[in-house]
Design a protein around this motif. Structure first.
Motif, PDB file in Angstrom:
ATOM      1  N   GLU A   1       0.915  -0.989  -0.029  1.00 51.82           N
ATOM      2  CA  GLU A   1      -0.094   0.107   0.160  1.00 51.82           C
ATOM      3  C   GLU A   1       1.019   1.325  -0.112  1.00 51.82           C
ATOM      4  O   GLU A   1       0.450   2.289  -0.287  1.00 51.82           O
ATOM      5  N   TYR A   2       2.070   1.163   0.397  1.00 50.60           N
ATOM      6  CA  TYR A   2       3.023   2.291   0.289  1.00 50.60           C
ATOM      7  C   TYR A   2       3.809   2.335  -1.154  1.00 50.60           C
ATOM      8  O   TYR A   2       4.200   3.437  -1.358  1.00 50.60           O
TER       9      TYR A   2
ATOM     10  N   ILE B   1       4.013   3.310  -8.124  1.00 51.68           N
ATOM     11  CA  ILE B   1       3.997   2.617  -9.504  1.00 51.68           C
ATOM     12  C   ILE B   1       2.713   2.990 -10.115  1.00 51.68           C
ATOM     13  O   ILE B   1       3.043   3.470 -11.523  1.00 51.68           O
ATOM     14  N   LEU B   2       1.646   3.398  -9.738  1.00 51.86           N
ATOM     15  CA  LEU B   2       0.395   3.706 -10.259  1.00 51.86           C
ATOM     16  C   LEU B   2       0.683   5.192 -10.948  1.00 51.86           C
ATOM     17  O   LEU B   2       0.511   5.457 -12.087  1.00 51.86           O
ATOM     18  N   SER B   3       1.466   5.923 -10.120  1.00 49.66           N
ATOM     19  CA  SER B   3       1.403   7.327 -10.584  1.00 49.66           C
ATOM     20  C   SER B   3       2.419   7.640 -11.605  1.00 49.66           C
ATOM     21  O   SER B   3       2.342   8.445 -12.578  1.00 49.66           O
ATOM     22  N   VAL B   4       3.380   6.890 -11.517  1.00 45.93           N
ATOM     23  CA  VAL B   4       4.591   6.950 -12.718  1.00 45.93           C
ATOM     24  C   VAL B   4       4.227   6.556 -13.726  1.00 45.93           C
ATOM     25  O   VAL B   4       4.283   7.314 -14.852  1.00 45.93           O
TER      26      VAL B   4
ATOM     27  N   MET C   1       4.927  15.926 -10.341  1.00 42.45           N
ATOM     28  CA  MET C   1       3.686  15.605 -10.940  1.00 42.45           C
ATOM     29  C   MET C   1       3.643  14.294 -10.455  1.00 42.45           C
ATOM     30  O   MET C   1       2.135  13.770  -9.863  1.00 42.45           O
ATOM     31  N   ILE C   2       4.396  13.475 -10.485  1.00 47.47           N
ATOM     32  CA  ILE C   2       4.405  11.874  -9.808  1.00 47.47           C
ATOM     33  C   ILE C   2       4.150  12.049  -8.443  1.00 47.47           C
ATOM     34  O   ILE C   2       2.934  11.051  -7.970  1.00 47.47           O
ATOM     35  N   ALA C   3       4.663  12.514  -7.561  1.00 47.93           N
ATOM     36  CA  ALA C   3       4.649  12.599  -6.203  1.00 47.93           C
ATOM     37  C   ALA C   3       3.162  12.949  -5.933  1.00 47.93           C
ATOM     38  O   ALA C   3       2.579  12.743  -4.878  1.00 47.93           O
ATOM     39  N   GLY C   4       2.864  14.404  -6.576  1.00 50.01           N
ATOM     40  CA  GLY C   4       1.428  14.791  -6.265  1.00 50.01           C
ATOM     41  C   GLY C   4       0.279  13.881  -6.711  1.00 50.01           C
ATOM     42  O   GLY C   4      -0.634  13.813  -5.839  1.00 50.01           O
TER      43      GLY C   4
ATOM     44  N   SER D   1      13.847   4.063 -12.920  1.00 49.83           N
ATOM     45  CA  SER D   1      13.596   3.110 -11.750  1.00 49.83           C
ATOM     46  C   SER D   1      13.155   4.149 -10.758  1.00 49.83           C
ATOM     47  O   SER D   1      13.299   5.159 -10.671  1.00 49.83           O
ATOM     48  N   VAL D   2      12.009   3.442  -9.814  1.00 50.43           N
ATOM     49  CA  VAL D   2      11.541   4.384  -8.690  1.00 50.43           C
ATOM     50  C   VAL D   2      12.096   3.604  -7.523  1.00 50.43           C
ATOM     51  O   VAL D   2      12.016   2.467  -7.230  1.00 50.43           O
ATOM     52  N   ASP D   3      12.900   4.361  -6.872  1.00 43.28           N
ATOM     53  CA  ASP D   3      13.444   3.751  -5.702  1.00 43.28           C
ATOM     54  C   ASP D   3      12.895   4.448  -4.401  1.00 43.28           C
ATOM     55  O   ASP D   3      12.929   5.449  -4.301  1.00 43.28           O
ATOM     56  N   ILE D   4      12.684   3.541  -3.289  1.00 46.65           N
ATOM     57  CA  ILE D   4      11.712   4.173  -2.277  1.00 46.65           C
ATOM     58  C   ILE D   4      12.392   3.661  -1.231  1.00 46.65           C
ATOM     59  O   ILE D   4      12.603   2.703  -0.949  1.00 46.65           O
ATOM     60  N   ALA D   5      12.164   4.538  -0.171  1.00 45.95           N
ATOM     61  CA  ALA D   5      12.745   4.355   1.424  1.00 45.95           C
ATOM     62  C   ALA D   5      11.677   5.038   2.136  1.00 45.95           C
ATOM     63  O   ALA D   5      11.544   6.204   2.226  1.00 45.95           O
TER      64      ALA D   5
END
Length: 150
Positions: free
Chosen positions: A4-5, A10-13, A94-97, A143-147
């Motif tokens: 869920e995080y 993924i959807l936004s990108v 835009m992706i983050a928003g 790539s989308v890298d998440i922490a």
């Protein structure tokens, strides 16, 4: 890390890159990577605060960034100058928003810090392990890298 995080990013990108750049993305197999990047990478870092805290890093090879900036500016771009950095940083914004909207619909309220653009060799992260979601496209790899910490 909870799906869920990750799923809102993924959807936004996929959504934003398709709508803004007319580029279809194909998701690859997620994995864990150290927070280091190749010298020729273009990095957009976004911070998360509020209901979740952490960072999201959009990572792409320099030619991919040039292709995306060219699509955003609707003309060929051969170098990433101040306008190009602004354009691709806005893509990150835009992706983050968009992701923040998805989180809000799940009752998770987050704020996003302004995007920071870095060349890969100049990026000084926190040295963490990050969940990395790779995407392929006709423009190249992203790539989308998440922490994220709860």
């Amino acid at each position: 890390m909870k799906a869920e995080y990750v799923n809102p990013f993924i959807l936004s990108v996929c959504k934003v890159v398709k709508e803004v750049c007319m580029i279809d993305l194909r998701i690859g197999k997620p994995g864990v990577r150290p927070e280091t990047y190749d010298d020729d990478a273009s990095i957009i870092e976004l911070g998360l605060t509020g209901g979740l805290s952490g960072r999201v890093v959009l990572n792409m090879e320099h030619p991919t960034a040039l292709e995306i900036i060219s699509k955003m500016m609707m003309q060929p771009v051969e170098t990433i100058d101040e306008i190009g950095r602004s354009a691709i940083s806005e893509l990150g914004n835009m992706i983050a928003g968009n992701a923040a909207t998805v989180f809000a619909s799940n009752n998770i309220m987050i704020d996003i810090t302004p995007p920071d653009y870095h060349e890969g060799g100049q990026y000084c992260g926190k040295g963490q392990q990050m969940l990395s979601i790779p995407f392929q496209s006709d423009a190249g790899a992203i790539s989308v890298d998440i922490a994220i910490a709860e």
